[in-house]
Motif scaffolding. Structure first.
Motif, PDB file in Angstrom:
ATOM      1  N   GLN B  74      -4.237   1.069  25.325  1.00 55.92           N
ATOM      2  CA  GLN B  74      -4.867  -0.155  24.829  1.00 55.92           C
ATOM      3  C   GLN B  74      -4.730  -0.286  23.305  1.00 55.92           C
ATOM      4  N   VAL B  75      -4.430   0.835  22.659  1.00 54.37           N
ATOM      5  CA  VAL B  75      -4.271   0.809  21.196  1.00 54.37           C
ATOM      6  C   VAL B  75      -2.980   0.050  20.868  1.00 54.37           C
ATOM      7  N   PRO B  76      -3.001  -0.807  19.833  1.00 52.74           N
ATOM      8  CA  PRO B  76      -1.778  -1.513  19.476  1.00 52.74           C
ATOM      9  C   PRO B  76      -0.596  -0.562  19.272  1.00 52.74           C
ATOM     10  N   GLU B  77       0.544  -1.056  19.662  1.00 53.69           N
ATOM     11  CA  GLU B  77       1.721  -0.177  19.679  1.00 53.69           C
ATOM     12  C   GLU B  77       2.078   0.335  18.282  1.00 53.69           C
ATOM     13  N   ALA B  78       1.720  -0.462  17.286  1.00 56.30           N
ATOM     14  CA  ALA B  78       2.069  -0.073  15.916  1.00 56.30           C
ATOM     15  C   ALA B  78       1.422   1.247  15.514  1.00 56.30           C
ATOM     16  N   TYR B  79       0.321   1.559  16.170  1.00 57.67           N
ATOM     17  CA  TYR B  79      -0.397   2.788  15.802  1.00 57.67           C
ATOM     18  C   TYR B  79      -0.052   3.954  16.723  1.00 57.67           C
ATOM     19  N   ARG B  80       0.945   3.749  17.598  1.00 60.78           N
ATOM     20  CA  ARG B  80       1.297   4.841  18.522  1.00 60.78           C
ATOM     21  C   ARG B  80       2.716   5.339  18.256  1.00 60.78           C
ATOM     22  N   THR B  81       3.088   5.309  17.013  1.00 55.37           N
ATOM     23  CA  THR B  81       4.457   5.720  16.689  1.00 55.37           C
ATOM     24  C   THR B  81       4.539   7.240  16.552  1.00 55.37           C
ATOM     25  N   ILE B  82       5.777   7.742  16.530  1.00 53.44           N
ATOM     26  CA  ILE B  82       5.984   9.191  16.373  1.00 53.44           C
ATOM     27  C   ILE B  82       5.440   9.659  15.034  1.00 53.44           C
ATOM     28  N   GLN B  83       5.598   8.783  14.039  1.00 55.55           N
ATOM     29  CA  GLN B  83       5.170   9.180  12.690  1.00 55.55           C
ATOM     30  C   GLN B  83       3.672   9.455  12.629  1.00 55.55           C
ATOM     31  N   LEU B  84       2.935   8.729  13.467  1.00 54.25           N
ATOM     32  CA  LEU B  84       1.479   8.864  13.383  1.00 54.25           C
ATOM     33  C   LEU B  84       0.912   9.950  14.308  1.00 54.25           C
ATOM     34  N   THR B  85       1.746  10.532  15.114  1.00 60.02           N
ATOM     35  CA  THR B  85       1.235  11.550  16.036  1.00 60.02           C
ATOM     36  C   THR B  85       0.510  12.693  15.321  1.00 60.02           C
ATOM     37  N   LEU B  87      -1.244  12.558  12.732  1.00 61.40           N
ATOM     38  CA  LEU B  87      -2.570  12.073  12.323  1.00 61.40           C
ATOM     39  C   LEU B  87      -3.554  12.173  13.482  1.00 61.40           C
ATOM     40  N   TRP B  88      -3.121  11.728  14.655  1.00 56.33           N
ATOM     41  CA  TRP B  88      -4.024  11.790  15.814  1.00 56.33           C
ATOM     42  C   TRP B  88      -4.318  13.236  16.199  1.00 56.33           C
ATOM     43  N   LEU B  89      -3.316  14.080  16.021  1.00 55.07           N
ATOM     44  CA  LEU B  89      -3.535  15.501  16.310  1.00 55.07           C
ATOM     45  C   LEU B  89      -4.555  16.098  15.331  1.00 55.07           C
ATOM     46  N   LEU B  90      -4.428  15.713  14.082  1.00 56.20           N
ATOM     47  CA  LEU B  90      -5.377  16.204  13.071  1.00 56.20           C
ATOM     48  C   LEU B  90      -6.791  15.711  13.382  1.00 56.20           C
ATOM     49  N   LEU B  91      -6.905  14.431  13.698  1.00 55.42           N
ATOM     50  CA  LEU B  91      -8.228  13.880  14.012  1.00 55.42           C
ATOM     51  C   LEU B  91      -8.817  14.564  15.248  1.00 55.42           C
ATOM     52  N   PHE B  92      -7.955  14.767  16.242  1.00 58.24           N
ATOM     53  CA  PHE B  92      -8.408  15.447  17.460  1.00 58.24           C
ATOM     54  C   PHE B  92      -8.933  16.851  17.121  1.00 58.24           C
ATOM     55  N   THR B  93      -8.181  17.552  16.282  1.00 59.65           N
ATOM     56  CA  THR B  93      -8.603  18.911  15.884  1.00 59.65           C
ATOM     57  C   THR B  93      -9.951  18.886  15.184  1.00 59.65           C
ATOM     58  N   THR B 156      -1.428   9.609   7.010  1.00 55.24           N
ATOM     59  CA  THR B 156      -1.737   8.171   7.030  1.00 55.24           C
ATOM     60  C   THR B 156      -0.697   7.372   6.250  1.00 55.24           C
ATOM     61  N   LEU B 157       0.111   8.041   5.481  1.00 60.67           N
ATOM     62  CA  LEU B 157       1.062   7.346   4.618  1.00 60.67           C
ATOM     63  C   LEU B 157       1.957   6.348   5.361  1.00 60.67           C
ATOM     64  N   PRO B 158       2.449   6.701   6.557  1.00 63.56           N
ATOM     65  CA  PRO B 158       3.307   5.724   7.246  1.00 63.56           C
ATOM     66  C   PRO B 158       2.612   4.400   7.496  1.00 63.56           C
ATOM     67  N   LEU B 159       1.283   4.427   7.606  1.00 62.40           N
ATOM     68  CA  LEU B 159       0.545   3.180   7.832  1.00 62.40           C
ATOM     69  C   LEU B 159       0.354   2.388   6.552  1.00 62.40           C
ATOM     70  N   THR B 160       0.183   3.070   5.464  1.00 63.15           N
ATOM     71  CA  THR B 160      -0.304   2.408   4.260  1.00 63.15           C
ATOM     72  C   THR B 160       0.784   2.070   3.243  1.00 63.15           C
ATOM     73  N   GLN B 161       1.905   2.680   3.337  1.00 63.16           N
ATOM     74  CA  GLN B 161       2.980   2.506   2.342  1.00 63.16           C
ATOM     75  C   GLN B 161       2.502   2.830   0.921  1.00 63.16           C
ATOM     76  N   LEU B 162       1.611   3.770   0.839  1.00 61.12           N
ATOM     77  CA  LEU B 162       1.147   4.184  -0.492  1.00 61.12           C
ATOM     78  C   LEU B 162       2.289   4.860  -1.237  1.00 61.12           C
ATOM     79  N   ASP B 163       2.387   4.536  -2.522  1.00 63.35           N
ATOM     80  CA  ASP B 163       3.404   5.197  -3.334  1.00 63.35           C
ATOM     81  C   ASP B 163       2.717   6.299  -4.146  1.00 63.35           C
ATOM     82  N   LEU B 164       2.854   7.511  -3.679  1.00 67.02           N
ATOM     83  CA  LEU B 164       2.170   8.627  -4.345  1.00 67.02           C
ATOM     84  C   LEU B 164       3.139   9.523  -5.100  1.00 67.02           C
ATOM     85  N   SER B 165       4.302   8.969  -5.419  1.00 65.63           N
ATOM     86  CA  SER B 165       5.301   9.814  -6.099  1.00 65.63           C
ATOM     87  C   SER B 165       4.825  10.213  -7.496  1.00 65.63           C
TER      88      SER B 165
END
Lengths: 353, 197
Positions: B74-85, B87-93, B156-165
């Protein structure tokens, strides 16, 4: 008034340095009755004047004359009262090494006297009708030391009991800062909402991509930093209030520990105290030190107790009054977060940015 | 906008707040609680990260049985990408760690009368406020929590496009981060179709 007829005035400064002169002065002072002395007062001289000046300038004047009339009247009253109280001294006799008791004979030991020093007048009780006699002085000093010791012990015990009682009351105190807690929880939810909005919501995609103009960009950044600072302050403030009883109780416990230690020291002294009283011509140094400590702790306790009473008994108003500046900042931070959150939502609704 | 955004500043603020809070409220009991949390984090994190005994595979295999996959879809597909996995693992932990921590605390409440007896015996036991020790302990706590925050930011970076260079702290963190790599590896090894929907 019979006892007061033989009262003499002593200059502490002269005492021990020029006894002949002191005795001469004492001999010169002779009062027939209570009111006669008041009449002989010289009212023009301020009693706060340094003793050395007085001695130099008015050495020919009766020493009693440095008092004002009003003060002299007070002195007379205090002398009467002091004399009455000395007659009611406790019957504990400190001279017995075995701790036995014997009624204290006021008549033979000493009567009321007045010491005059640079700081003013103070009453003492080591004067006999024959002048200052070493044995009388020693006896009274010993008695005084013993009384001080007893008082210090009693005071300490009371302090410790009071502190323990206050600790119990702190534990049982139900005072909570509900409104502040509500503010903290409310702002936490708001901050999480704002962060989620900025990071994840499609409406703030331009913000994330960095395609906004410089003005909204700056405003958004300012809001983010503002919220962070305000929330940090709120967090600290909330924690400060929440943990206040702990820190207060901790400080009280420290005081109890200090008092207990001092009490133990006094107990230790008391074992040899009777012997010391017999041997010493002066008051034991340890006792004076201990009594001084008791006084210091008593002063601290008064301060702490007022704060405790504010907390335990007098409810929030006094506590809030104490931390008024902090509370003002707290509310400003709260208002800042709410306004920032509203600003973001309004900006989105009105499509300003 | 993000060229004005400095993660360093926010992290510094975070660390200061944590240290000051700790200075207000410091006693042995709080320290023990924090250590308990760290141990729980290790107990939960290590099996997941290293897939000890196939725990991670087992959990993923059981997700469908508990209806988690349906919710996940049910979660929007944009948040179920490989890049974000990761993050979900970290939150689960973190969530599982908190649950384990709460269970341990409850057991401690049930059986841990020892502390109370000590307190009864000596009223000063572990209840004296030491601001300096609180600051030192707060620094430790701040480092651990800041590390968790940086982990969260990294995933979370893939979601936010933060430039932390340009961020000193974040760049330094990337150089020393071991746990984040482990989480990424563990997430990469997961049966992705289940998580990816």
């Amino acid at each position: 008034m019979k006892a007061l007829d033989k009262t003499v005035l002593l200059f502490e400064l002269l005492l021990g340095t020029d006894m002949a002169r002191v005795n001469e002065k004492i001999d010169q002072i002779h009062f027939s009755d209570f009111y006669g002395r008041v009449v002989r007062v010289v009212p023009t001289l301020a009693r706060t004047q340094l003793l050395a000046d007085v001695v130099e300038r008015y050495h020919h004047i009766d020493l009693y004359g440095i008092l004002s009339i009003q003060r002299a009247l007070e002195v007379e009253q205090e002398l009467v009262e002091l004399d009455r109280r000395i007659r009611l001294l406790p019957t504990i006799n400190p001279y017995l090494a075995d701790g036995g008791e014997r009624p204290y004979e006021v008549k033979t030991v000493g009567q009321v006297g007045v010491e005059i020093s640079a700081q003013g007048m103070r009453f003492d009780d080591f004067v006999s009708h024959q002048g200052v006699l070493a044995r009388h002085r020693n006896k009274v000093v010993k008695l005084k030391a013993f009384a001080w010791y007893k008082e210090a012990k009693r005071g300490l015990t009371e302090m410790i009991d009071d502190s323990k009682l206050m600790l119990q009351k702190i534990r049982k105190a139900k005072l909570t800062f509900k409104s502040l807690g509500f503010q903290y929880v409310f702002t936490s939810i708001l901050v999480v909402g704002v962060v989620v909005f900025l990071l994840f919501f499609p409406q703030s995609e331009a913000y994330r991509l960095g395609t906004l103009n410089w003005l909204p960009r700056t405003i958004y950044t300012g809001i983010v930093y503002g919220i962070a600072v305000c929330y940090g302050f709120l967090s600290i403030a909330h924690h400060h209030y929440k943990t206040y009883p702990f820190r207060m109780a901790s400080s009280l416990r420290r005081n109890v520990a200090k008092q207990q230690k001092l009490s133990d020291t006094l107990d230790e002294i008391s074992e040899t105290f009777e012997r010391q009283l017999v041997q010493a011509t002066k008051m034991p140094r340890k006792i004076t030190t201990s009594i001084h400590k008791v006084a210091v702790i008593g002063e601290q306790r008064r301060h702490n107790t007022s704060e405790l009473i504010d907390y335990v008994y007098s409810e929030k108003e006094f506590y809030f009054e104490r931390h008024r500046a902090f509370l003002v900042l707290h509310n400003i931070a709260f208002a800042g977060i709410v306004l920032a959150s509203v600003a973001i939502v309004m900006a989105q609704i009105l499509q300003l940015l | 906008m993000f060229d004005l955004f400095r993660l360093d500043v926010l992290l510094a603020l975070f660390v200061i707040v944590v240290i000051i809070r700790s200075a207000f409220w410091n006693q042995r009991r709080i320290g023990v609680q924090f250590l308990t949390f760290l141990i729980c984090l290790g107990l939960v994190g290590a099996p997941l990260l290293f897939n000890l005994g196939g725990v991670l595979d087992l959990i993923v295999a059981q997700l469908d049985a508990f209806g988690v996959v349906w919710f996940w879809n049910q979660v929007p597909e944009a948040y179920r990408t490989i890049q974000l996995t990761p993050l979900w693992l970290l939150l689960f932990t973190v969530v599982v760690t908190w649950i384990l921590y709460l269970i341990v605390r409850l057991f401690a409440l049930l059986f841990g009368g020892k502390e109370r007896r000590k307190y009864k015996k000596n009223p000063h036991y572990a209840t004296v406020h030491h601001p300096l020790l609180g600051i030192l302990f707060g620094a430790l706590r701040a480092v651990v929590l800041a590390y968790l925050v940086l982990l969260f930011v990294r995933f979370t970076l893939p979601l936010t496009q933060l430039d932390l260079s340009g961020d000193f702290v974040y760049q330094f963190y990337l150089q020393i981060d071991v746990v984040g790599d482990l989480i990424s590896d563990a997430a990469a090894g997961m049966p992705f179709p289940v998580f990816g929907g």
